[in-house]
Design a protein around this motif. Structure first.
Motif, short mmCIF file in Angstrom:
data_model
loop_
_atom_site.label_atom_id
_atom_site.label_comp_id
_atom_site.label_asym_id
_atom_site.label_seq_id
_atom_site.Cartn_x
_atom_site.Cartn_y
_atom_site.Cartn_z
N ARG A 189 25.88 20.77 29.12
CA ARG A 189 26.44 22.10 28.87
C ARG A 189 25.59 23.18 29.54
N HIS A 190 24.28 23.01 29.48
CA HIS A 190 23.40 23.99 30.14
C HIS A 190 23.63 23.96 31.65
N ARG A 244 26.88 25.73 32.37
CA ARG A 244 26.73 27.17 32.14
C ARG A 244 26.00 27.84 33.28
N VAL A 290 27.47 30.62 35.88
CA VAL A 290 26.91 31.98 35.81
C VAL A 290 26.30 32.39 37.15
N MET A 336 17.99 31.58 31.82
CA MET A 336 18.78 30.61 31.06
C MET A 336 17.98 29.35 30.75
N THR A 341 17.16 31.52 25.69
CA THR A 341 18.05 32.18 26.66
C THR A 341 18.17 33.67 26.34
N SER A 359 27.61 33.66 28.57
CA SER A 359 27.93 32.24 28.81
C SER A 359 27.56 31.38 27.62
N TYR A 360 26.43 31.71 26.98
CA TYR A 360 26.04 30.90 25.82
C TYR A 360 26.97 31.15 24.64
N TYR A 411 30.29 29.24 25.77
CA TYR A 411 30.17 27.78 25.92
C TYR A 411 28.82 27.35 25.34
#
Length: 717
Positions: A385-386, A389, A393, A420, A427, A521-522, A525
């Motif tokens: 997921r990171h 993201r 971004v 991030m 983050t 973004s965090y 998602y």
């Protein structure tokens, strides 16, 4: 926690400035390396190439400050080489927007996955993306791209060479890790004097174990005093707890307790002395009063049974600590050989009979890292997921920066990729800190440029000064480091004749865009830790049960079993406990509603599991030798503990309350066999088994919300 409160707390954490021990010699060495690289670049290639080489030297020095146990020259070389590859590919595609954007997305996605290999790899990979965004804006041609990549690599080589030629506190990180472990044991001994049930944080021991793994190159050069004390410290902890515990040791008050307090104070003094000696490489200086307490013959007349065995064992272990801290060999030197024979690190190397824990070389580490990254390519992975993201971004930030009429739009994606992290708090905290640091750094640097109009040489000097401040103050707070980095970039690009016309407002706005994109973004998602709490709690319960079962099983078949399974289970327990604590700490700052585990239940259950592990540790302190009398009933209990905790872990994940009927039945069967005289008996072990059941029942009560104070313990007969 509400979103408003979460934002306030993360902003506060990001802007926090802490007092930390500074390392001026290391900072000066990094700045000197940077100055050499810039000087050579200006003398032979001009300011543009000098700027490229400076980024390589700057990043290589930062890499050596990361928390890694690998040799610092290796970190500098890896950083310089990886940055050279990144910028070379960026130069080749920089003139084609779509092609460069595709490369940027791919490179950023891989940098996000690099966090699977650990924080050091993730930070270096993220920094490479950020610096690539800056360097590709410097005017160059495809023919010169290889030259720029070569001088970037040259910057890493120079930093590595300086570390070799001018070492500052060799093995300092390893010395600190081992000294911290011994100091933690010393503090534990002193706390046990006043609180016999004091908790112990195993993190210092875990760090010392990680630091003890060495490459073949390191193994040939490791100082003798770093080879043995950690293994001895591992054995001291259960002995200290066993000596102090009133349920399985001496009474809570009386002359026996007074002698135990004296022994614990003496142990703390000796361990502190050994820690200081190892940290600074000096001879061990012992307190005469502590030595007198340990050598007095009165201990044998006051203590008997398990406390007497624990006192004797403590004296022998402390003697070994002193000898190994002074660099002399002992019978327990390089105790890591036992661990190497059982299970070598995740690299999968086999080293039967190895005299040390082995760390894979860089070449052997590559497939390990690739496997770790591939393992994260699964649904629900926070690392995946990171990676998604940060890739999205950076692409969006790059396009927004290009669309805005400011020019030099790389400030937006650069701010995002550096801020991030896979975790929410870092983050958001780093996004706020980066924005604040950028305002300060860019404002001061731009004011100096517009007021003094420094030339090429003056800009280079100012850039080196900013880098020196960054190296010196980077651990005091991210906002401080960001102020220095922002000013460094302004001066360095000014030296190259670029970016002079951009205003403070434009740079700050682009940085704000990047930070906002990272935060949005965090929220869109996320990878919250709160839903994982029950899973982590179940993992800890299962690991604790396996550890307790392995210890109890030793009493059933002392002649047939080695201690490898106990050691392996203990390490798993520590890993599970730290994973739970990290998840809990992160979840407490997340703006997510409770999902099945209240804060009170989390506190009660972790207290119960800590007690379960502590009782198992007390039993471990008195493991029988091969010729001891077996306790047959312990085998039935060990199997019941293993099965019940595995089943209980599954029930925790399914939001059910575990039942310990099987363990209770095993203890009843044990008592029945004792009444009929069948098999061997050991009151010490039986009393410990009862405490294990009490801890499990307390865990269920805490999970169910009906937790009650733990009953006062009865002392072993």
């Amino acid at each position: 926690m509400s979103w408003l409160r979460a934002l306030k707390e993360t902003a506060r954490s990001g802007l926090t400035i802490e007092r930390r021990r500074l390392e001026p010699l290391i900072a000066i060495r990094g700045a000197v390396g940077l100055a050499l690289v810039i000087g050579v670049g200006l003398a032979f290639f001009g300011p543009v190439v000098a700027a490229s080489s400076a980024f390589g030297a700057f990043q290589a020095a930062i890499a050596t400050f990361q928390r890694s146990w690998r040799p610092r020259p290796v970190l500098a070389l890896v950083s310089g080489a990886s940055l050279a590859v990144s910028t070379f590919l960026g130069y080749l595609t920089g003139s084609h927007t779509l092609l460069f954007l595709a490369l940027l997305v791919l490179w950023t996605f891989l940098a996000g996955l690099a966090w699977a290999a650990g924080p050091t790899g993730g930070i270096i990979a993220s920094s490479n993306v950020a610096i690539m965004l800056v360097t590709v804006t410097l005017p160059t041609s495809v023919a010169n791209s290889a030259v720029h990549a070569a001088v970037i690599l040259f910057g890493g080589v120079v930093q590595a060479a300086l570390i070799v030629l001018f070492p500052v506190r060799r093995w300092g990180a390893q010395r600190d890790a081992l000294a911290d472990a011994l100091a933690a044991e010393a503090d534990y001994a002193r706390r046990l004097r006043h609180d016999p049930l004091a908790a112990f944080d195993p993190v210092p021991l875990m760090k010392a174990r990680s630091a003890a793994a060495v490459t073949p190159w390191q193994a040939r050069r490791r100082p003798p005093e770093l080879r043995g004390p950690r293994g001895v410290a591992e054995r001291i902890r259960p002995v200290l707890a066993s000596l102090a515990d009133p349920a399985m040791g001496v009474p809570a008050e009386g002359p026996e307790r007074d002698r135990v307090r004296e022994l614990l104070a003496a142990a703390g003094s000796v361990l502190d002395s050994a820690a200081r000696a190892i940290r600074h490489g000096d001879p061990v200086k012992l307190s005469p009063s502590a030595v007198a307490v340990l050598r007095t013959p009165d201990t044998g007349s006051l203590l008997g049974g398990p406390p007497r065995r624990a006192a004797d064992r403590l004296g022998a272990l402390l003697s070994d600590v002193i000898e190994t801290a002074e660099g002399a060999g002992t019978k327990e030197e390089d105790a890591e050989a036992e661990e190497a024979a059982a299970a070598i690190e995740a690299a999968g190397e086999e080293a039967p009979g190895a005299p040390h824990r082995r760390r894979p070389t860089l070449l052997r580490l590559v497939p390990v890292v690739v496997r770790a990254m591939r393992a994260e390519l699964r649904p629900g992975s926070p690392i995946l997921r990171h990676a998604v993201r940060v890739a999205v971004v950076v692409a969006v930030g790059y396009l927004i920066g290009a669309a805005l009429p400011f020019g030099h739009g790389y400030w937006a994606p650069m701010a995002a990729v550096m801020a991030m992290r896979p975790e929410f708090t870092q983050t958001y905290g780093r996004s706020v800190a980066r924005f604040g640091g950028t305002i300060v750094g860019v404002s001061l640097a731009t004011a100096i440029v517009r007021t003094a109009h420094p030339g090429v040489t003056s800009s280079a000097v100012l850039a080196v000064v900013c880098a020196l401040l960054m190296y010196l103050l980077m651990r005091t707070g991210y906002v401080v480091g960001q102020a220095c980095v922002s000013a460094y970039v302004v001066f360095l690009l000014g030296m190259a004749g670029d970016n002079v016309s951009q205003t403070v407002l434009e740079r700050v706005v682009l940085t704000l865009v990047g930070g906002l994109l990272a935060m949005i973004s965090y929220a869109v998602y996320p990878a919250w830790e709160t839903p994982r709490l029950r899973g982590r709690l179940g993992d800890w319960l299962k690991a604790d049960g396996r550890y307790a079962a392995a210890v109890v099983g030793q009493y059933a078949e002392p002649a047939e079993r080695g201690h490898d399974d106990v050691r392996s289970a203990l390490l798993d327990t520590r890993e599970a406990r730290v994973a739970w604590q990290e998840t809990l700490a992160t979840a407490q700052h997340e703006p997510v509603r409770n999902r099945g585990l209240s804060r009170a239940a989390a506190d009660d259950t972790q207290h119960a599991l800590a007690e379960l592990g502590r009782v198992a540790m007390l039993l471990e302190a008195h493991l029988p030798c091969g010729g001891a009398t077996p306790v047959p009933a312990a085998a039935r209990l060990a199997e019941a503990l293993r099965r019940a905790t595995e089943r209980g872990a599954k029930e925790v994940r399914e939001r059910r309350v575990p039942d310990w009927a099987e363990v209770r039945e095993a203890l009843e069967e044990w008592d029945a066999r004792q009444r009929t005289g069948e098999g061997g008996t050991d009151p010490f072990v039986r009393d410990g088994a009862g405490l294990l059941l009490e801890a499990l029942e307390e865990f269920s009560r805490g999970l169910d919300g009906t937790s009650k104070p733990v009953r006062p313990r009865r002392r072993a007969d």
